[in-house]
Design a protein around this motif. Structure first.
Motif: not given
Length: 316
Positions: A253-282
């Motif tokens: 509960k409290d800050e632990k639950l809010v941190a879990v919500l951030g972990m689960l429900g945050s938008p996809t990190t922009p770093i994902s694109f950097t990694m995808a392109r860096g490893m040969g994906h479109n």
């Protein structure tokens, strides 16, 4: 109103920098070749240093909670497993790696920290969530993106061997390992070293966002809009609906639950694109998912505030 301003302050700058990268490409300041080189620089140099900085400064003993750490780890692990299973239904094998990563990898460190800090004034527990989830995010992303490279063919011993070598040499993995070892051994960092690393690492996010925006292809993304919407649904809604009730049942509960919500429900990190392109994906599925999710989050924030204003007017 305060909640709206907080949400927009956390998400709108990310979206606007992506838009700025797209505008720069349209007016000729950035071209695709430069965007690819910038993306490669972020992937090979800036991101490893950023990961090292985040982990090397963590004080594991001050926030240690094994039960919470293991929950964050296994929630992430099963999220990855779910996305891998769902990806088997995609006919186009070349986009499976991007689909999986975009579906499970959130902006956990960025937005969870912002939310917890805003509500509870300190966010030490976020560091523990990051330890449980973010190294697994990165390691799983590297393995999945390497195994499911476009035009790689069926898995065999040679591909698995090359993938293992690639994982061991991957700069992100090396950054994670160096940061964790540094933190566990409690090696001090001189002020000059700490400031130099911080200054260098701080360039990763803005340059990565500019490269993402400059590489954004509207036609390519809209040709895969169904995949983008499915991936976004899992990232923002479905995985949260599965694991958040489990977190509550475990007594967080409290800050632990809010941190879990951030972990689960945050938008996809922009770093994902950097990694995808860096490893040969479109990168089209990843860039479409990231842009849609940040746009969606801002629209939701505005809609909630509109509803709240209407209710207040009616109450008067």
């Amino acid at each position: 109103m305060e909640e709206l301003i907080f949400c927009l302050n956390a998400t709108m700058p990310v979206f606007l920098i992506m838009v700025l990268g797209y505008v720069f490409r349209k007016i000729g300041i950035i071209d695709l070749e430069f965007a690819d080189k910038m993306n490669r620089f972020v992937f090979l140099a800036l991101l490893p240093v950023l990961l090292f900085k985040e982990l090397s400064l963590s004080d594991f003993s001050a926030i240690w909670d094994l039960k919470y750490l293991m929950f964050c780890f296994f929630a992430t692990f099963f999220s990855i497993t779910i996305m891998c299973i769902i990806s088997l239904f995609l006919k186009d094998r070349s986009i499976r790696g991007e689909f999986i990563q975009a579906g499970f990898r959130s902006s956990a460190a960025l937005l969870a920290y912002a939310f917890v800090q805003n509500v509870y004034e300190e966010a030490k527990i976020v560091a523990l969530m990051v330890i449980g989830a973010v190294p697994l995010y990165n390691i799983a992303s590297v393995v999945i993106l390497m195994l499911l490279r476009p035009k790689q063919g069926r898995l065999n011993r040679v591909i698995l061997k090359n993938t293992l070598k690639g994982v061991m040499k991957n700069p992100l993995i090396l950054g994670i390992l160096a940061g964790m070892i540094w933190a566990l051994l409690k090696i001090p960092q001189p002020v000059i070293m700490k400031k130099s690393i911080s200054t260098f690492a701080s360039s990763a996010t803005p340059l990565g966002l500019l490269a993402l925006g400059a590489s954004f292809d509207v036609k390519e993304v809209f040709s895969k809009i169904k995949i983008v919407l499915v991936s976004s649904s899992f990232k923002l809604l479905i995985l949260t609906a599965i694991f958040l009730p489990i977190a509550i049942k475990f007594g967080f509960k409290d800050e632990k639950l809010v941190a879990v919500l951030g972990m689960l429900g945050s938008p996809t990190t922009p770093i994902s694109f950097t990694m995808a392109r860096g490893m040969g994906h479109n990168g089209a599925v990843t860039s479409g998912t990231v842009n849609y999710e940040y746009f969606y989050i801002n629209r939701v924030a505005l809609h909630i505030e509109d509803c709240r204003t209407s209710i207040n007017l009616l109450n008067k």
